[in-house]
Design an enzyme around this catalytic site. Structure first.
Site, PDB file in Angstrom:
ATOM      1  CB  CYS A  14      -0.913  -0.010   1.225  1.00 33.34           C
ATOM      2  SG  CYS A  14      -1.708   1.580   1.532  1.00 33.34           S
ATOM      3  CB  CYS A  39       1.001   1.309   4.813  1.00 36.01           C
ATOM      4  SG  CYS A  39      -0.576   0.438   5.001  1.00 36.01           S
ATOM      5  CG  ASN A  48      -2.816  13.204  -5.838  1.00 45.31           C
ATOM      6  OD1 ASN A  48      -2.163  12.347  -6.441  1.00 45.31           O
ATOM      7  ND2 ASN A  48      -4.127  13.124  -5.684  1.00 45.31           N
ATOM      8  CG  HIS A  58      -4.071  -1.266   4.512  1.00 44.38           C
ATOM      9  ND1 HIS A  58      -3.678  -0.407   3.513  1.00 44.38           N
ATOM     10  CD2 HIS A  58      -4.687  -2.310   3.902  1.00 44.38           C
ATOM     11  CE1 HIS A  58      -4.049  -0.909   2.333  1.00 44.38           C
ATOM     12  NE2 HIS A  58      -4.664  -2.066   2.544  1.00 44.38           N
ATOM     13  CG  ASN A 106     -13.684  10.030  -4.463  1.00 41.11           C
ATOM     14  OD1 ASN A 106     -14.732  10.668  -4.337  1.00 41.11           O
ATOM     15  ND2 ASN A 106     -12.733  10.397  -5.321  1.00 41.11           N
ATOM     16  CB  SER A 164      -7.314   3.275  -6.934  1.00 41.59           C
ATOM     17  OG  SER A 164      -6.797   4.545  -6.598  1.00 41.59           O
ATOM     18  CG  HIS A 171      -4.142   3.388   4.161  1.00 43.05           C
ATOM     19  ND1 HIS A 171      -3.111   2.672   4.716  1.00 43.05           N
ATOM     20  CD2 HIS A 171      -4.346   4.438   4.998  1.00 43.05           C
ATOM     21  CE1 HIS A 171      -2.704   3.268   5.830  1.00 43.05           C
ATOM     22  NE2 HIS A 171      -3.441   4.355   6.004  1.00 43.05           N
ATOM     23  CG  HIS A 227      -6.883   7.901   0.817  1.00 44.76           C
ATOM     24  ND1 HIS A 227      -7.316   6.614   0.559  1.00 44.76           N
ATOM     25  CD2 HIS A 227      -6.865   8.534  -0.392  1.00 44.76           C
ATOM     26  CE1 HIS A 227      -7.526   6.462  -0.742  1.00 44.76           C
ATOM     27  NE2 HIS A 227      -7.279   7.615  -1.350  1.00 44.76           N
ATOM     28  CD  GLN A 285      -8.075  12.478  -4.189  1.00 47.03           C
ATOM     29  OE1 GLN A 285      -7.516  13.296  -4.909  1.00 47.03           O
ATOM     30  NE2 GLN A 285      -8.687  11.416  -4.668  1.00 47.03           N
TER      31      GLN A 285
HETATM   32  O1  G1P Z   1      -7.542  10.843  -7.423  1.00 41.83           O
HETATM   33  P1  G1P Z   1      -8.016   9.415  -7.535  1.00 41.83           P
HETATM   34  O2  G1P Z   1      -8.475   8.845  -6.208  1.00 41.83           O
HETATM   35  O3  G1P Z   1      -7.027   8.542  -8.238  1.00 41.83           O
HETATM   36  O4  G1P Z   1      -9.296   9.478  -8.498  1.00 41.83           O
HETATM   37  C1  G1P Z   1     -10.628   9.493  -8.112  1.00 41.83           C
HETATM   38  O5  G1P Z   1     -11.035  10.760  -7.583  1.00 41.83           O
HETATM   39  C2  G1P Z   1     -10.961  11.855  -8.488  1.00 41.83           C
HETATM   40  C3  G1P Z   1     -11.527  13.077  -7.787  1.00 41.83           C
HETATM   41  O6  G1P Z   1     -12.875  12.922  -7.420  1.00 41.83           O
HETATM   42  C4  G1P Z   1     -11.696  11.572  -9.798  1.00 41.83           C
HETATM   43  O7  G1P Z   1     -11.420  12.602 -10.720  1.00 41.83           O
HETATM   44  C5  G1P Z   1     -11.271  10.233 -10.400  1.00 41.83           C
HETATM   45  O8  G1P Z   1     -12.065   9.951 -11.529  1.00 41.83           O
HETATM   46  C6  G1P Z   1     -11.434   9.139  -9.352  1.00 41.83           C
HETATM   47  O9  G1P Z   1     -11.021   7.890  -9.868  1.00 41.83           O
END
Ligand code: G1P
Ligand code: G1P
Lengths: 385, 385
Positions: B52, B55, B77, B121, B187, B195, B198, B200, B202
């Protein structure tokens, strides 16, 4: 060309048709993908599936049987989102009260249809020839005509058509109430919430004007006022043809383009080159051209990742009833919103930032159009066979 | 109660916070479901996963290593959607030309961060106690503070904080440019494009004000003008508390509600009961209350279908820089947008009609709130263990 800077930098593009923005981050496709993968869509379906509620002769969820239709077939959706009749709703909120501000609801009536595109369970629009798509356009036109307000200036243009009994077991008769708007659309593929691979679309007709066409009509009307009666999408189509870089396909009557302001990775629009308010404005040759455009988009989509490419698509055209101004400003076009981004199994998610901030895309529409231009020619499945 | 008619009829509800509509079709959940099913989310993850990239101690995509952090951890990021520096873009379109109308783009700069919520995790917000969520709120507050314009009236309220070195290997320093807006979001789950399990979220910070907060600020400002300086969301929260039927949870400072105008089946909002412009307006007790509200929503979500419930959530609050009017009208709230509808594996698709017409929902927010009220108590996973 100064635009090519936009292949490398983050920027926002303006959508004059909706009056909204999209954030474009072209460098972002470099991210590794560890997330959800779509299952590639099943191939080798049978031409007839006894368990399919859309196949000719089969029984549907609520007991009705489909006729032995051989082309298109239309029926009232067994689980319609809106209905012709329902209990009345008259809220008793005092004017100016908190309830009247925060708990606003209006009843919506309407009628929902399902329309099959073919009797064959295993064919999609991408498999059909333009000549085989013309009957679908005819069916759309006939459903639209049957619901058109007699007060609409379009009523004069509309042939007094009715679906031929050969194609429709249930005839589309004028509903008791005059509805405001008809949304014709198709959800294709499991990724787009489609629960049956039998080729079909839907038609939702409502007493209210939905948000998306309402926003477009405002923008289209404003453009006409500000540009001496010219039509936004005619001017836009002309510019795209001149520029070329976002064009996927064109024939005499229609343009297929990845619009400057596209949100979905491979989003396209089919735009009439000249002003047509609705399907009823198309003559036979126009319908063949539209069928060809639909065949070209859907075939290129399937060829792109060699898969049954999922999408939602739909027709924006004049409302069934509206002001003369609105109907005259309406401009026939189709939107295709496909979710796939990188391959048959990796889609674009419009999630966190997109839901809370604004839509965001990774590849540019110019890059998408270039890919789709290369995907012409025979359907990949036919080459394999 | 006259509202209960709305349990049976199709209707449109108005969202005064965005100025938009949603179509509600309560009878539609009766449809049989033959379409796509989500895979139920994996359970029994390890507390530490050597593969991961989030982690503690592990290597990230572009070579940096995470520190041995023990709480939250923030870093830029590795695949940011916007960047601090990029090539300039100055379109050379003639004023009034077709290009200037249809090919409008503005460069967007900004900074994107990833913030882990825990070193473990295998824990999610639903697994954390309110006391363990407070550090996440502190981290959000500190990131926000570090980016706040010195010209903002909020700068006085903001503690001159910096992330403690124990929680952040990369310190959040003020970027060179003053950005307009910060979107904090999470998300969660593969269904929402996440994806990595873990825990988290943004933080995307941009030189432009995105669409959603822009629409909300317009509505919030207008409400204040029309209602003697009162705040829309304070008035709305008071009404919902009085009505009760859409309330999921409340404590002294925050209300959790399925809003009247919710689009997603189990959509909720966390609303501050009194006017707070942004996280920096919260005192320690408010932060504990917010942590409790977040714990209550996420735990109830997981309990609902006994699964790791996917969602996108985010914070709407004052912009980093804006007019005094806009900052004063801003009102702290969180949106939770979860896709599941019927079970751990059947989601709602906002597709054809929703994309081309307007958002449509099946169960009513009142039904959703009743379900979520019943889901309190211990996390189902803890009972199983
Ligand atoms: O930044 P990540 O987690 O790779 O990506 C995810 O969140 C983003 C922000 O909402 C989106 O634009 C992506 O389509 C989604 O897969
Ligand atoms: O009517 P269907 O095909 O069962 O349902 C599908 O299309 C509808 C209209 O876009 C959506 O509301 C549903 O979420 C989707 O699953």
């Amino acid at each position: 060309m100064v635009e090519s800077v936009l292949d490398d930098i983050s920027h926002r593009r303006f959508n004059p048709l909706r009056g909204s923005y999209v954030l474009v981050s072209p460098h972002r496709t470099k991210r590794p993908w560890q997330g959800q993968q779509e299952s590639p869509s099943k191939t080798s379906l049978p031409a007839y599936d006894p368990a399919c509620y859309l196949c000719p002769g089969n029984k549907r969820a609520q007991g009705d049987s489909n006729p032995q239709y051989d082309r298109t077939f239309v029926f009232v959706n067994d689980y319609s989102a809106v209905k012709e009749e329902q209990a009345p709703y008259e809220p008793e909120h005092e004017a100016g009260s908190a309830e009247s501000l925060f708990l606003q609801a209006q009843p919506v009536t309407g009628k929902c249809y399902v329309l099959t595109f073919s009797a064959a369970h295993n064919l999609t629009l991408a498999d059909l020839s333009p000549a085989e798509i013309v009957p679908v356009i005819d069916a759309w036109t006939e459903i639209y005509t049957a619901h058109l307000s007699p007060r609409s200036p379009l009523a004069a243009a509309a042939p007094a058509t009715r679906l031929p009994p050969s194609s429709a077991g249930v005839s589309v008769t004028k509903p008791k109430e005059q509805y405001r708007y008809m949304q014709i659309f198709e959800n294709k593929g499991a990724a787009m919430g489609c629960s049956n691979p039998h080729p079909h679309g839907q038609v939702w007709t409502t007493s209210s004007l939905p948000e998306e066409p309402a926003a477009e009509f405002e923008q289209l009307k404003q453009y006409r006022r500000q540009h001496a009666g010219r039509h936004m999408l005619a001017d836009y189509a002309a510019l795209e043809i001149e520029k070329g870089e976002r064009v996927v396909f064109e024939n005499e009557a229609f343009l297929v383009v990845c619009p400057w302001w596209a949100v979905w990775p491979f989003e396209t629009m089919i735009i009439s080159k000249t002003h047509k308010r609705a399907l009823v404005d198309l003559n036979d040759s126009d319908k063949q051209m539209l069928a060809e455009a639909i065949a070209e988009v859907t075939r290129r989509y399937d060829n792109l990742f060699e898969t049954h490419f999922p999408y939602s698509m739909g027709i924006h055209q004049a409302p069934l009833e509206g002001s003369d101004d609105e109907i005259e400003a309406a401009y026939l076009h189709l939107h295709f919103y496909p979710p796939l981004l990188r391959s048959a199994t990796v889609r674009k998610f419009l999630v966190g930032f997109e839901m809370l901030g604004e839509p965001q895309r990774d590849i540019t529409p110019e890059q998408a159009a270039a890919r789709l231009r290369e995907c012409g020619g025979e359907l990949y499945r036919k080459k394999l066979a």
